[in-house]
Design a protein around this motif. Structure first.
Motif, short mmCIF file in Angstrom:
data_model
loop_
_atom_site.label_atom_id
_atom_site.label_comp_id
_atom_site.label_asym_id
_atom_site.label_seq_id
_atom_site.Cartn_x
_atom_site.Cartn_y
_atom_site.Cartn_z
N LYS A 329 0.82 -1.21 0.00
CA LYS A 329 0.00 0.00 0.00
C LYS A 329 0.86 1.26 0.00
O LYS A 329 0.59 2.23 0.72
CB LYS A 329 -0.95 0.00 1.21
N THR A 374 -14.93 -7.37 2.53
CA THR A 374 -15.46 -6.02 2.67
C THR A 374 -16.78 -6.07 3.42
O THR A 374 -17.52 -7.05 3.33
CB THR A 374 -15.69 -5.36 1.30
N ASN A 454 -8.95 -11.05 12.78
CA ASN A 454 -7.87 -11.03 11.78
C ASN A 454 -7.32 -12.44 11.52
O ASN A 454 -6.11 -12.67 11.45
CB ASN A 454 -6.75 -10.09 12.22
N ASN A 460 -6.33 -6.51 1.35
CA ASN A 460 -6.65 -5.18 1.86
C ASN A 460 -7.38 -5.35 3.19
O ASN A 460 -8.49 -5.87 3.23
CB ASN A 460 -7.50 -4.42 0.84
N GLU A 461 -6.76 -4.89 4.27
CA GLU A 461 -7.37 -5.02 5.59
C GLU A 461 -8.15 -3.78 6.00
O GLU A 461 -8.77 -3.76 7.06
CB GLU A 461 -6.27 -5.28 6.64
N SER A 462 -8.14 -2.74 5.18
CA SER A 462 -8.71 -1.46 5.60
C SER A 462 -10.21 -1.35 5.36
O SER A 462 -10.83 -0.39 5.81
CB SER A 462 -8.00 -0.31 4.85
N ASN A 463 -10.80 -2.30 4.63
CA ASN A 463 -12.22 -2.18 4.30
C ASN A 463 -13.08 -3.26 4.98
O ASN A 463 -14.13 -3.63 4.47
CB ASN A 463 -12.42 -2.23 2.78
#
Length: 894
Positions: A329, A374, A454, A460-463
């Motif tokens: 990222k 997501t 987790n 992508n862990e941000s969504n």
């Protein structure tokens, strides 16, 4: 001490508000002096001595006197010289009381004549006990300075850069010397040991090919400083320009270009490609190593590329994995922090930070093959319209390109709502939807979270989480708008206001486009056409709910400003009223100005005006709006009703002096080819006699010729007669053929076929005369006469028609009167009277002429007639002069 630190911090904070200042300037402005009960320096002095007794001072001494307690002290004196700071640190054990000690500096390290120094005294534990700054020494113009640079020179010797220092020395000995070259905020140096004599000598410094090549510098080098022994001498010398490529004895790299590479054409970059140019001096296998970082120092990847390169310039491609950039990222621009070139395993070239890429976003690159969970929440919009029941959809999706296993899902509300679930497998592109209905809600939050613990490795862990805030919308309340009454042309300003319990952004409106809007302020500058009563609605909306307020506006008519309500103030309005104002009983009137139907415009020039009946022209003229107004309500236009003959009455059009108009009369009776014109103001068409024989009545044949200043022509396309040369007009279709003598004259001088009226100054590129001649007089004494005038009044008229010609007298009848009757028509005007304005005309019809003068016939009587005409001419000239004088006198007196 603490208060001093705080005060200094405040000064450092406030100072930038005034202007920029360096730390050095800041320090010089404030005193940091310090003393303590343990030690104080009561006196300080400085002087120079000749230590080696050669007649020149060679040592500077700082003499100090102290008042101190017993103890071991460290005295530190900093002497500021342009070559740097000279420091003397002396350790002394002192008995209590007054003590003296000297701090010395070798003069050969000094370069100035006067110096600034500071004194610091520490105890044995290095705790500061005394400080004094900004002490100025005496001025020392002459001392043993040791070394001076006389000159510097540079040149290229084969593949080596050679710098020669011409050094003047007062000392003998062997000294370590270092020469520093700076370039692009970097530097290189050459170090050597030189035997120095007490004389002027040259010292040579060599920068070899690899040293210069490694700079990758093209341009000048600066000789920044020269150090000999402990003495440092700064210089401002600049070398000639050099190109590192000219010194290279081995291969090197240079020039870098970057681009994104999309190998599978899926719209995402598979790699960030760096193209490196390598100048190869010998064929072989080479390795290029690049280190790629982002601008914050985070490493993207290091990459090695080993290739066989031939002599000359080669282009080497190095690809950095796009999925790694995506995975980390990291966003560009990226920095090639170092670039290295190896020949076999030997490093032959190295560059620090040679290239910065273009701007890239990690989303520009292909993502790695990982799942991507997501979470999303959608809410029905009932609450936005004030309804307390809603449906919440929580959607969990695997947006990655790999299956996800053992997914835990949580839905949490702040009103004690909680829901948890799990799924063993969620395929790539699949989703799970949970629907929850809430009743009688108040404001609350709800969150959907995927993989809270987790457990799933994702691209992508941000969504993985989504939060929605639901507020029950309340209707905004608009303040009442009061009724308004104003005069036309006044301005209305409304300041709408409303309250909203949700503090939403509000939008205001009024359902009338005449208002201009700026946020909640509405303005309407009324015009003379806006008078009337308006019932309006003001509204406010938060985007979903709204409130309205009904109010009335009365705009009062002010006739004295705009009597015809056309939007133009009467003070500048040249057209009063419109086609509806024209008085008519059987005409469907339309009006055009220069072929435009727009009558509501400001006019100040001569304009072609047309009155039309069912789009067919019935009246046409040029009107000078700069001096006159056209009042439509004064105009009357009527045509025949059920008559068997065509007729037209037009009155109320006031034209400028010399201007005429053209009228169009229907040819109702196909057997009649003439018209009777009554060119005076009349009230009814019935005022025209059937015989066309009364005063101001003229019979004209419609053959297109000029007859008594009028011309009539028939247009078969519209079945109308066009009559030109008119001022005040009533016209009736009659059966008429002009007399034979008039036909002969007309055949010699046909009327102009102009489609517009002949007067009024219509404007054009050139003025063409339109001559209009009266009928020939009867033959008298072998001559017949007529008067001709240019109706277009051209400044440069064309050839004038003949106004007299020979003829044969008719046989004389028996005279019943003594002598002949002579008529002299003399126009009275201002200025000079030309020959064209006074024309004798002869007639036998006594009853049809005015202004007659009787005389005796015969040869002798001609002289009397001439004398009488001369007297009349003189009287006219005198009358014109008097008239002119008394008309112009008031203007002159003004």
């Amino acid at each position: 001490m603490k208060r001093g630190v705080v005060f200094a911090a405040i000064l450092l904070f406030l100072l930038p508000l005034a202007h920029a200042i360096s730390i050095k300037e800041l320090i010089s402005r404030y005193s940091f002096s310090k003393s303590s009960a343990q030690i104080n320096i009561t006196r300080y002095d400085d002087y120079m001595i000749d230590k080696n007794e050669d007649g020149i001072n060679d040592t500077m001494i700082i003499e100090l006197e102290t008042d101190n307690q017993d103890g071991n002290y460290i005295f530190v004196v900093n002497l500021a010289d342009k070559g740097g700071i000279l420091i003397n640190e002396t350790n002394k054990t002192l008995n209590a009381g007054t003590n003296k000690l000297n701090i010395t500096f070798d003069a050969i390290f000094l370069t100035q004549s006067q110096f600034n120094y500071s004194i610091r005294v520490y105890n044995s534990t290095y705790s500061l006990k005394y400080r004094k700054d900004n002490i100025i020494t005496q001025n020392y113009p002459n001392y043993e300075k040791g070394f001076r640079i006389a000159s510097i020179a540079d040149y290229k010797e084969d593949k080596t850069l050679k710098i020669i220092i011409a050094l003047n020395s007062t000392l003998n000995g062997t000294f370590e010397t270092v020469l520093f070259l700076s370039y692009n905020n970097s530097f290189i140096f050459a170090k050597s040991s030189h035997i120095i004599a007490n004389q002027l000598q040259n010292l040579s410094f060599y920068f070899n090919n690899e040293t210069i090549k490694q700079t990758h510098h093209i341009g000048n080098f600066n000789v920044s400083s020269f150090r000999i022994g402990k003495k440092s001498i700064k210089t401002d010398f600049t070398t000639l320009p050099y190109n590192f490529k000219d010194f290279a004895a081995s291969s090197y790299i240079h020039e870098f270009v970057d681009n994104g590479a999309d190998f599978d054409s899926d719209g995402k970059f598979d790699a960030l490609r760096i193209k490196t140019s390598a100048e190869i001096l010998k064929d072989g296998i080479y390795t290029i190593k690049l280190g790629l970082y982002d601008i914050f120092g985070n490493m993207v990847e290091t990459k090695n590329a080993s290739v066989f390169l031939t002599g000359g310039n080669n282009l080497v491609l190095v690809d950095f994995n796009g999925s790694k950039i995506y995975d980390k990222k990291l966003n560009g621009p990226f920095i090639v922090k170092y670039a290295q070139l190896f020949e076999s395993s030997t490093l032959i070239d190295h560059i620090k930070s040679p290239h910065a890429t273009a701007v890239y976003n990690f989303n520009d690159f292909d993502s790695p093959n990982l799942p991507d969970l997501t979470a999303n929440i959608s809410v029905s919009d009932n609450h936005l319209y004030g309804q307390p029941n809603i449906t919440v959809n929580a959607t969990f999706k695997n947006a990655g390109n790999k299956h996800a296993f053992n997914i835990f899902i949580d839905i949490i509300g702040n009103n004690s709502f909680y829901m948890s679930n799990s799924s063993n497998l969620l395929h790539s592109g699949s989703e799970i939807i949970y629907q929850i209905t809430f009743v009688n809600i108040s404001d609350f939050e709800i969150s959907a979270i995927a993989d809270l613990q987790n457990f799933v490795e994702e691209s992508n862990e941000s969504n993985n989480a989504y939060r929605a805030i639901i507020k029950l919308n309340k209707r905004p309340v608009l303040s009442a708008v009061h009724n308004i009454s104003i005069n036309e042309t006044d301005e209305i300003m409304l300041n709408l206001s409303a309250s909203d319990q949700n503090s939403d952004s509000l939008t205001y409106s009024i359902n009338l486009s005449k208002f201009s809007k700026e946020l909640n302020i509405f303005r309407w500058r009324t015009t003379t056409t806006d008078s009337g009563n308006y019932t309006l609605a003001a509204s406010v909306s938060d985007g979903y709910l709204n409130d309205i307020s009904i109010f009335k506006i009365v705009v009062l008519d002010v006739p004295e400003k705009d009597s015809d309500n056309d939007g133009i103030n009467d003070s500048i309005d040249r057209v009063i009223g419109d086609e509806r104002s024209v008085n008519t009983t059987n005409i469907n009137v339309t009006v055009s100005l220069n072929n435009s139907k727009n009558l509501t415009k400001i006019l100040n020039q001569t304009v072609n005006v047309k009155f039309m009946d069912n789009n067919l022209t019935i009246a046409e003229f040029d009107f000078d709006f700069s001096n006159n107004k056209l009042n439509m309500s004064n105009i009357t236009i009527n045509k025949q009703t059920a008559n068997s003959t065509g007729s037209l009455l037009v009155r109320g059009i006031r034209l400028s002096e010399g201007a005429t108009k053209a009228l169009y009369v229907d040819k109702v009776n196909p057997a009649f080819n003439g018209v009777c014109i009554k060119d005076v103001e009349i009230s009814s068409i019935n005022e025209i006699s059937g015989s066309c024989s009364l005063d101001n009545e003229y019979a004209v044949e419609c053959d297109g010729t000029l007859q008594t200043s009028y011309a009539c022509a028939y247009n078969s396309t519209v079945n109308k007669f066009k009559i030109e040369g008119l001022r005040n007009s009533g016209i009736v279709q009659i059966s008429y053929l002009k007399p034979a003598s008039a036909q002969s004259a007309s055949s010699q001088q046909p009327a102009s076929p102009s489609s517009s009226s002949s007067g009024g100054g219509g404007g054009g590129v050139a003025c063409i005369s339109s001559w209009q001649c009266r009928e020939w007089s009867k033959c008298a004494r072998g001559l017949r006469l007529r008067a001709c005038s240019d109706s277009n009044q051209c400044a440069f008229p064309s050839k004038k028609p003949v106004e007299q010609e020979q003829c044969t007298d008719a046989p004389k009848e028996k005279e019943t009167l003594i002598g002949s009757i002579v008529k002299a028509i003399v126009p009275i005007g201002f200025g000079k009277i030309s020959n064209d304005e006074v024309k004798p005309m002869y007639s036998d019809n006594l009853g049809s002429i005015t202004g007659q003068v009787a005389g005796f016939s015969g040869e002798a009587n001609q002289t009397g007639v001439r004398i009488l005409l001369a007297l009349l001419t003189v009287l006219v000239i005198v009358g014109a002069y008097i008239t002119t004088k008394y008309k112009l006198l008031p203007k002159i007196l003004k």
